[in-house]
Design a protein around this motif. Structure first.
Motif: not given
Length: 73
Positions: A46-54, A56-59, A62-68
């Motif tokens: 639901d969060y576009y920058p997180c999806e783009l990061y995912a 390249r690096h996996g979900y 990406a979740y840890r990077h943006y919400f962890g």
């Protein structure tokens, strides 16, 4: 050649009403019991920058990077 489409009344005759209600109830149970990884993936999607990061690096990363790091006291 017969028409591949049927009217609604005949279409509803294929599935009994109680089976439909049971299927809906089972779907609701599955929605409530999602795995934590599935919830995290949906939040990330639901969060576009997180999806783009995912992409390249996996979900998980990406979740840890943006919400962890978000912790409330």
């Amino acid at each position: 050649f017969s028409d591949p489409f049927i009217n609604r009344r005949r279409a509803n005759d294929f599935i009994q009403a109680d089976m439909r209600l049971e299927a809906i109830a089972q779907e609701r149970i599955r929605e409530r019991n999602k795995a934590p990884q599935e919830r995290q993936r949906e939040i990330c999607e639901d969060y576009y920058p997180c999806e783009l990061y995912a992409f390249r690096h996996g979900y998980a990363a990406a979740y840890r990077h943006y919400f962890g790091a978000r912790r409330t006291k």
